[in-house]
Design an enzyme around this catalytic site. Structure first.
Site, PDB file in Angstrom:
ATOM      1  N   CYS A 341       5.894   8.827   4.066  1.00  0.00           N
ATOM      2  CA  CYS A 341       6.309  10.019   3.315  1.00  0.00           C
ATOM      3  C   CYS A 341       5.347  11.187   3.583  1.00  0.00           C
ATOM      4  O   CYS A 341       5.291  11.683   4.691  1.00  0.00           O
ATOM      5  CB  CYS A 341       6.425   9.678   1.829  1.00  0.00           C
ATOM      6  SG  CYS A 341       7.392  10.891   0.897  1.00  0.00           S
ATOM      7  N   HIS A 446       9.621   4.701   1.203  1.00  0.00           N
ATOM      8  CA  HIS A 446       8.764   3.962   0.282  1.00  0.00           C
ATOM      9  C   HIS A 446       9.369   2.573   0.082  1.00  0.00           C
ATOM     10  O   HIS A 446      10.578   2.392   0.189  1.00  0.00           O
ATOM     11  CB  HIS A 446       8.688   4.662  -1.080  1.00  0.00           C
ATOM     12  CG  HIS A 446       7.940   5.947  -1.070  1.00  0.00           C
ATOM     13  ND1 HIS A 446       6.581   6.016  -0.907  1.00  0.00           N
ATOM     14  CD2 HIS A 446       8.370   7.226  -1.214  1.00  0.00           C
ATOM     15  CE1 HIS A 446       6.190   7.286  -0.955  1.00  0.00           C
ATOM     16  NE2 HIS A 446       7.265   8.036  -1.127  1.00  0.00           N
TER      17      HIS A 446
END
Length: 510
Positions: A341, A446
């Protein structure tokens, strides 16, 4: 309308175990055939999860929903506060960005605007489940914030909840904290506290008994039991208080022994988000994972990971100030680097924020991936799955190319010339990027390591890259999580007076 019966778990302070006790109660009610849902009106955490609808809630409520055997919903956590600094936070309302405001403005003015949203979300759950298990935040005795309380005693009154007060003996001072908490409540609030319990106990219970009896006399409320300290639960913590200590020293010079653990260094950024991405890796017996804020730890690491960040550009400035930029570049010459991310965004060529979403301006990235990212007001929140591009990882062949996880990020990433994606999502979109030499990879996903197949292949291919032997054992994380939920529920059932707790909501414990 089917009005739910409500129980609320309150704590004498943060991190006393409210979240996991709420999780346990959800599991216990569900195991006995009752429909049950968790609820926390306001959560402050950088550890979040995505719902099926692509909305954002606190990870603790997602875990509690999992324990209850139901899908997570934004109504379980209508307000999520994500700190951006000491005095400012991003406020998420029902899974979407509501605003970036100061702590003073939120507590003094904005809370009242959100109370109808909280009430509506609670009523939505109330109409669909037999039992609601509410979780408080911090302490109900935070008298400086009490006037605009939205998550503790005011919520208990709205739900007409029977309250259990939890104290953490592992920190010390548990009797004073229990007594002080109750003493600072108003008389009608004290009446809602139906009993108390002690959490995280280690030692001889007989030595605790005199204190428990004295507390019952002083409080005029029963002790419902003592829950022992439960080590090695494969269940995520709500916030970074539960993050393991940051390593002060790294590993010795790399050993040639093929059976040694794979060494993974995760840079503990100041605005580290979704730190539970690494829980499943830490549980692998063939991995030694350290969180670090010192470049020395990277010297003998095998894999360096830049994790998610709530303030990507600010954290990138910190990386440069601490010398991690040079250390990561040095490691990438012969080792493996992963960005997740915000960490992936940092590995690109440039980060731009023309609208000042995080920090207005432009800054160069670390230059290890051919991508650039522009911050945008809209947040991407969704569950994702796809296939790894190229059928290999770190240049090593794969048996299975499936990946899955969830995206929670601000920023649109553009691919520069000759860029190669890490994976192709089911939607047809690209995810992440890999360097030409396959040693550096980034992904927006994630939770990617939580899936046993990918994690085991990651471990096997990374070890193969370093000419280490195959893992001596592979941990079944998915099975371990279910076993941990059952273990937690079983221990809480044995430790607390569940017959009395069930009676609070008009049910029989059998």
């Amino acid at each position: 309308m089917n009005h739910a019966r409500a129980i609320m778990v309150l704590g004498t302070s943060s991190h006393v175990g409210k979240s996991l006790l709420t999780t346990a109660l959800c599991r216990i009610f569900a195991q006995r055939g009752h429909t049950v849902a968790p609820f926390k009106s306001q959560n402050m955490s950088l550890n979040s999860a995505a719902t099926i609808e692509g909305l954002e809630i606190g990870r603790a409520q997602a875990l509690q929903a999992e324990a209850a055997g139901i899908a997570p919903s934004v109504h379980m956590n209508p307000i999520l506060i994500k700190p951006s600094g000491d005095c400012s936070s991003q406020v998420m309302v029902r899974g979407k960005i509501w605003g970036q405001i100061s702590a003073a403005d939120y507590h003094q003015r904005r809370v009242e605007e959100l109370m109808p949203v909280v009430r509506e979300s609670y009523q939505t759950l109330e109409s669909n489940y037999q039992v609601i298990v509410l979780e408080g935040a911090g302490s109900p005795a935070e008298i400086n914030l009490k006037q605009h309380d939205i998550v503790n005693m005011r919520m208990a009154a709205m739900a007409d909840a029977q309250c259990l007060l939890v104290g953490d003996i592992d920190r010390g001072g548990v009797f004073a904290s229990l007594l002080g908490t109750v003493e600072l409540l108003d008389p009608e609030e004290r009446e809602r506290i139906r009993g108390f319990c002690i959490n995280k106990f280690r030692g001889d219970l007989s030595l605790l008994e005199p204190g428990l009896r004295m507390m019952e006399e002083r409080l005029g409320k029963p002790c419902l039991g003592v829950v022992p300290y439960l080590p090695a639960l494969a269940l995520e913590e709500e916030d970074s208080v539960g993050l393991p200590a940051v390593a002060r020293a790294g590993w010795p010079a790399r050993e040639n022994a093929s059976g040694r653990p794979l060494r993974i260094a995760v840079v503990a950024l100041p605005s580290f988000s979704n730190f539970t991405d690494f829980d499943s890796l830490r549980a692998e017996p063939s991995i030694d994972l350290l969180f670090c804020r010192s470049t020395e730890v990277l010297a003998n690491a095998d894999v360096v990971i830049l994790p998610g960040s709530k303030q990507t550009m600010s954290d990138l400035e910190w990386i440069r100030a601490q010398g991690f930029d040079r250390a990561v570049h040095l490691h990438a010459k012969a080792g493996l680097v992963i960005g997740i991310c915000g960490g992936m965004q940092m590995l690109g060529q440039e980060l731009a924020d023309p609208a000042g979403i995080e920090q207005q301006g432009h800054m160069p990235g670390l230059g290890l991936l051919p991508i650039s990212t522009t911050m945008q007001a809209d947040k991407v929140t969704r569950l994702c799955s796809g296939t790894i591009q190229g059928d290999c990882l770190f240049g090593q062949p794969l048996r299975e190319d499936h990946v899955a996880g969830y995206e929670i990020h601000i920023g649109k990433t553009m691919y520069l010339d000759h860029a190669q994606p890490f994976a192709i999502l089911a939607s047809g979109e690209w995810d992440g990027c890999v360097s030409a030499n396959r040693r550096v990879l980034g992904t927006y996903l994630h939770g990617i390591f939580d899936h046993d197949c990918f994690r085991h292949q990651f471990l096997t291919t990374a070890r193969s890259f370093y000419k280490l032997g195959s893992p001596s054992a592979l941990n079944p994380w998915s099975v371990q999580r279910e076993e941990s939920l059952d273990r937690l529920a079983r221990q809480v059932s044995e430790s607390l007076d569940m017959a009395r707790i069930f009676a609070w909501v008009g049910l029989t414990y059998e």
